[in-house]
Design a protein around this motif. Sequence first.
Motif, PDB file in Angstrom:
ATOM      1  N   GLY A 171      38.689   6.326 -18.383  1.00  0.00           N
ATOM      2  CA  GLY A 171      38.468   6.841 -19.775  1.00  0.00           C
ATOM      3  C   GLY A 171      37.092   6.359 -20.199  1.00  0.00           C
ATOM      4  N   ALA A 172      36.078   6.087 -19.004  1.00  0.00           N
ATOM      5  CA  ALA A 172      35.024   5.797 -19.390  1.00  0.00           C
ATOM      6  C   ALA A 172      33.903   6.565 -19.059  1.00  0.00           C
ATOM      7  CB  ALA A 172      34.793   4.358 -18.833  1.00  0.00           C
ATOM      8  N   ASN A 173      32.722   5.837 -19.478  1.00  0.00           N
ATOM      9  CA  ASN A 173      31.229   6.759 -18.890  1.00  0.00           C
ATOM     10  C   ASN A 173      31.154   8.074 -19.061  1.00  0.00           C
ATOM     11  OD1 ASN A 173      31.048   4.066 -18.197  1.00  0.00           O
ATOM     12  ND2 ASN A 173      31.303   4.373 -15.742  1.00  0.00           N
ATOM     13  N   GLY A 174      31.568   8.711 -20.151  1.00  0.00           N
ATOM     14  CA  GLY A 174      31.291  10.004 -20.473  1.00  0.00           C
ATOM     15  C   GLY A 174      32.163  11.139 -19.676  1.00  0.00           C
ATOM     16  N   TYR A 175      33.132  10.759 -18.923  1.00  0.00           N
ATOM     17  CA  TYR A 175      34.011  11.727 -18.461  1.00  0.00           C
ATOM     18  C   TYR A 175      35.204  12.465 -19.216  1.00  0.00           C
ATOM     19  CZ  TYR A 175      31.419  10.204 -14.327  1.00  0.00           C
ATOM     20  OH  TYR A 175      30.416   9.857 -13.380  1.00  0.00           O
ATOM     21  N   GLY A 227      29.872   3.009 -25.529  1.00  0.00           N
ATOM     22  CA  GLY A 227      28.967   3.316 -24.240  1.00  0.00           C
ATOM     23  C   GLY A 227      28.351   4.622 -24.773  1.00  0.00           C
ATOM     24  N   ARG A 228      27.084   4.699 -24.252  1.00  0.00           N
ATOM     25  CA  ARG A 228      26.416   5.842 -24.311  1.00  0.00           C
ATOM     26  C   ARG A 228      25.988   6.820 -23.077  1.00  0.00           C
ATOM     27  NH1 ARG A 228      23.525   6.500 -29.153  1.00  0.00           N
ATOM     28  NH2 ARG A 228      24.454   4.892 -30.810  1.00  0.00           N
ATOM     29  N   PHE A 229      26.566   6.117 -22.090  1.00  0.00           N
ATOM     30  CA  PHE A 229      26.407   6.870 -20.650  1.00  0.00           C
ATOM     31  C   PHE A 229      26.856   8.456 -20.790  1.00  0.00           C
ATOM     32  CE2 PHE A 229      27.103   7.305 -16.008  1.00  0.00           C
ATOM     33  CZ  PHE A 229      25.903   7.280 -15.852  1.00  0.00           C
ATOM     34  N   HIS A 230      26.295   9.304 -19.917  1.00  0.00           N
ATOM     35  CA  HIS A 230      26.601  10.578 -20.055  1.00  0.00           C
ATOM     36  C   HIS A 230      26.781  11.297 -21.745  1.00  0.00           C
ATOM     37  CE1 HIS A 230      28.229  10.789 -15.893  1.00  0.00           C
ATOM     38  NE2 HIS A 230      26.935  11.305 -15.951  1.00  0.00           N
ATOM     39  N   ASP A 231      25.876  10.965 -22.518  1.00  0.00           N
ATOM     40  CA  ASP A 231      25.657  11.539 -23.754  1.00  0.00           C
ATOM     41  C   ASP A 231      26.865  11.269 -24.566  1.00  0.00           C
ATOM     42  OD1 ASP A 231      24.247  12.844 -25.738  1.00  0.00           O
ATOM     43  OD2 ASP A 231      24.968  14.749 -25.054  1.00  0.00           O
ATOM     44  N   MET A 232      27.337   9.987 -24.561  1.00  0.00           N
ATOM     45  CA  MET A 232      28.405   9.781 -25.509  1.00  0.00           C
ATOM     46  C   MET A 232      28.115   9.231 -26.925  1.00  0.00           C
ATOM     47  SD  MET A 232      31.541  10.426 -24.134  1.00  0.00           S
ATOM     48  CE  MET A 232      30.648  12.060 -24.155  1.00  0.00           C
ATOM     49  N   GLY A 276      48.290  -6.247 -23.034  1.00  0.00           N
ATOM     50  CA  GLY A 276      48.740  -6.432 -21.463  1.00  0.00           C
ATOM     51  C   GLY A 276      47.504  -7.220 -20.815  1.00  0.00           C
ATOM     52  N   PRO A 277      47.622  -7.131 -19.514  1.00  0.00           N
ATOM     53  CA  PRO A 277      46.446  -7.770 -18.613  1.00  0.00           C
ATOM     54  C   PRO A 277      45.160  -6.946 -18.846  1.00  0.00           C
ATOM     55  CG  PRO A 277      48.307  -7.640 -17.608  1.00  0.00           C
ATOM     56  CD  PRO A 277      48.817  -6.686 -18.611  1.00  0.00           C
ATOM     57  N   LEU A 278      44.258  -7.878 -19.038  1.00  0.00           N
ATOM     58  CA  LEU A 278      42.790  -7.296 -19.493  1.00  0.00           C
ATOM     59  C   LEU A 278      41.581  -7.559 -18.273  1.00  0.00           C
ATOM     60  CD1 LEU A 278      40.912  -5.906 -21.537  1.00  0.00           C
ATOM     61  CD2 LEU A 278      40.312  -8.284 -22.403  1.00  0.00           C
ATOM     62  N   ILE A 279      41.223  -6.500 -17.790  1.00  0.00           N
ATOM     63  CA  ILE A 279      40.055  -6.736 -16.712  1.00  0.00           C
ATOM     64  C   ILE A 279      38.796  -6.465 -17.736  1.00  0.00           C
ATOM     65  CG2 ILE A 279      39.172  -5.949 -14.442  1.00  0.00           C
ATOM     66  CD1 ILE A 279      41.632  -4.990 -14.006  1.00  0.00           C
ATOM     67  N   VAL A 280      37.851  -7.513 -17.519  1.00  0.00           N
ATOM     68  CA  VAL A 280      36.415  -7.273 -18.123  1.00  0.00           C
ATOM     69  C   VAL A 280      35.354  -7.127 -16.948  1.00  0.00           C
ATOM     70  CG1 VAL A 280      34.835  -8.270 -19.569  1.00  0.00           C
ATOM     71  CG2 VAL A 280      36.941  -8.288 -20.121  1.00  0.00           C
ATOM     72  N   ASN A 281      34.475  -6.036 -17.083  1.00  0.00           N
ATOM     73  CA  ASN A 281      33.271  -5.758 -16.365  1.00  0.00           C
ATOM     74  C   ASN A 281      32.077  -6.389 -16.975  1.00  0.00           C
ATOM     75  OD1 ASN A 281      30.801  -4.673 -14.926  1.00  0.00           O
ATOM     76  ND2 ASN A 281      32.491  -3.836 -13.609  1.00  0.00           N
ATOM     77  N   PRO A 282      31.607  -7.478 -16.764  1.00  0.00           N
ATOM     78  CA  PRO A 282      30.421  -7.997 -17.428  1.00  0.00           C
ATOM     79  C   PRO A 282      29.191  -7.071 -17.568  1.00  0.00           C
ATOM     80  CG  PRO A 282      31.320  -9.996 -16.211  1.00  0.00           C
ATOM     81  CD  PRO A 282      31.856  -8.323 -15.686  1.00  0.00           C
ATOM     82  N   ALA A 283      29.157  -6.409 -16.497  1.00  0.00           N
ATOM     83  CA  ALA A 283      27.751  -5.572 -16.312  1.00  0.00           C
ATOM     84  C   ALA A 283      27.853  -4.391 -17.003  1.00  0.00           C
ATOM     85  CB  ALA A 283      27.402  -5.335 -14.862  1.00  0.00           C
ATOM     86  N   THR A 284      26.793  -3.731 -17.755  1.00  0.00           N
ATOM     87  CA  THR A 284      26.855  -2.487 -18.371  1.00  0.00           C
ATOM     88  C   THR A 284      26.508  -1.515 -17.431  1.00  0.00           C
ATOM     89  OG1 THR A 284      24.879  -3.149 -19.541  1.00  0.00           O
ATOM     90  CG2 THR A 284      27.028  -3.541 -20.732  1.00  0.00           C
ATOM     91  N   VAL A 285      26.827  -0.217 -17.627  1.00  0.00           N
ATOM     92  CA  VAL A 285      26.560   0.660 -16.809  1.00  0.00           C
ATOM     93  C   VAL A 285      25.004   1.153 -16.887  1.00  0.00           C
ATOM     94  CG1 VAL A 285      26.505   3.384 -16.703  1.00  0.00           C
ATOM     95  CG2 VAL A 285      28.509   1.974 -16.986  1.00  0.00           C
ATOM     96  N   GLY A 286      24.229   1.203 -16.026  1.00  0.00           N
ATOM     97  CA  GLY A 286      22.807   1.413 -16.181  1.00  0.00           C
ATOM     98  C   GLY A 286      21.929   0.324 -16.009  1.00  0.00           C
ATOM     99  N   SER A 287      22.555  -0.898 -16.402  1.00  0.00           N
ATOM    100  CA  SER A 287      21.932  -2.207 -16.210  1.00  0.00           C
ATOM    101  C   SER A 287      21.204  -2.532 -15.104  1.00  0.00           C
ATOM    102  CB  SER A 287      22.810  -3.172 -17.072  1.00  0.00           C
ATOM    103  OG  SER A 287      21.985  -4.518 -17.125  1.00  0.00           O
ATOM    104  N   THR A 288      20.194  -3.526 -15.203  1.00  0.00           N
ATOM    105  CA  THR A 288      19.608  -4.036 -13.975  1.00  0.00           C
ATOM    106  C   THR A 288      20.424  -5.482 -13.838  1.00  0.00           C
ATOM    107  OG1 THR A 288      17.907  -5.088 -15.355  1.00  0.00           O
ATOM    108  CG2 THR A 288      17.486  -3.001 -14.184  1.00  0.00           C
ATOM    109  N   ARG A 289      21.356  -5.608 -14.649  1.00  0.00           N
ATOM    110  CA  ARG A 289      21.804  -6.991 -14.460  1.00  0.00           C
ATOM    111  C   ARG A 289      23.195  -6.878 -13.927  1.00  0.00           C
ATOM    112  NH1 ARG A 289      25.916 -10.124 -17.808  1.00  0.00           N
ATOM    113  NH2 ARG A 289      25.783  -8.301 -19.059  1.00  0.00           N
ATOM    114  N   TYR A 290      23.326  -7.752 -12.876  1.00  0.00           N
ATOM    115  CA  TYR A 290      24.557  -7.747 -12.057  1.00  0.00           C
ATOM    116  C   TYR A 290      25.490  -8.645 -12.708  1.00  0.00           C
ATOM    117  CZ  TYR A 290      21.800  -5.148  -8.336  1.00  0.00           C
ATOM    118  OH  TYR A 290      21.083  -4.309  -7.893  1.00  0.00           O
TER     119      TYR A 290
END
Length: 357
Positions: A171-175, A227-232, A276-290
């Motif tokens: 449900g992310a990244n403009g899909y 998030g703005r990826f894929h023109d959101m 409920g359980p929460l998973i977090v991904n600390p890096a943003t899409v398109g970022s150079t930060r891993y």
Amino acid sequence: MLFETYELGRLPLANRVVMAPMTRVRASADGVPSPSAADYYAQRATAGLIVSEGLSPSRQGQSEPNIPGMYRDEHVEAWKPITAAVHDNGGKVFAQLMHGGRIGHPEINGMQPLGASAIAAQGTIFNSGGRLAFVTPIEMTQEQIREQVEVFVRAAERAIAAGFDGVELHGANGYLIQQFLSDNSNQRADEYGGSAENRVRFAAEVATAVSDAIGSERVGLRISPGGRFHDMHESDPAALYSALIDALNPLGLAYLHTLETATPEVAELIRRKWSGPLIVNPATVGSTRYANLEAAKDSIARGADLVSFGRYFISNPDLVRRLRDDLELTEPDESTFYTGGDRGYVDYADWSPAQPV
């Protein structure tokens, strides 16, 4: 805490490290995963949970070329040895179901893409012959909405038949699911458009139907709030994701998987409201930060139950050990992320001490 065991519903995880879904563009033209995929995923099975690369739930839902599908018996059979390899190495794996919606092109799959509204995304999409401008999608009728809900259901059932422990709805990244959430891609005048409560309806219906089919403890959802990826462009992420969580909380999903795309205030709202359980991904899409260990510890301190890592899992198949033992991380070769073949796919080695010259 990151390396402690965790009970994800009825699924015991060896640790709280998650391998994030990452498109690798190594499937055949008709969506069959590479024979090397079993090695790729098995090498990384020390993650508490693996979320697979995005799998197209239908041919019309295919977003980019050479990504795997989960809509034919052939796909199910091809994934069985891959999921078995993960399980044989002690891991758990969910299939990410990724419906491209308007993020697709007739030259990729021979079909006109679908969307919440007949509004083309700004930008271009990768194809083997170069980049293509996005096309205007077909605005889905309510009958087509019901059909696409069933597309997700059938793909989820196939994923379980293929040996996956569960599915993650993308449900992310403009899909497609986010195309209904975002008010620049959803300008409908019916009960699926307008208010935040209406725009979350499609996501909630998909999550409900898939949960009814395979069990809610086997269903996760990934989001990228603001998030703005894929023109959101979500004009009011706080109201939107508050409404989404209100709709999802009663379902008892396996988890919510969020990218750090929101403002701190919206991120805190999500952590506070989600039950409920929460998973977090600390890096943003398109970022150079891993995502790294410091970011993971910060995410845990701020309420995450599990933390997902993407690009470092590409180049460090034994990432859990390296993080736990403070071993040097191998930097990934980004030029091989989407090139196909085994180079940059299964040829990264586990850590070993440097040999004397």
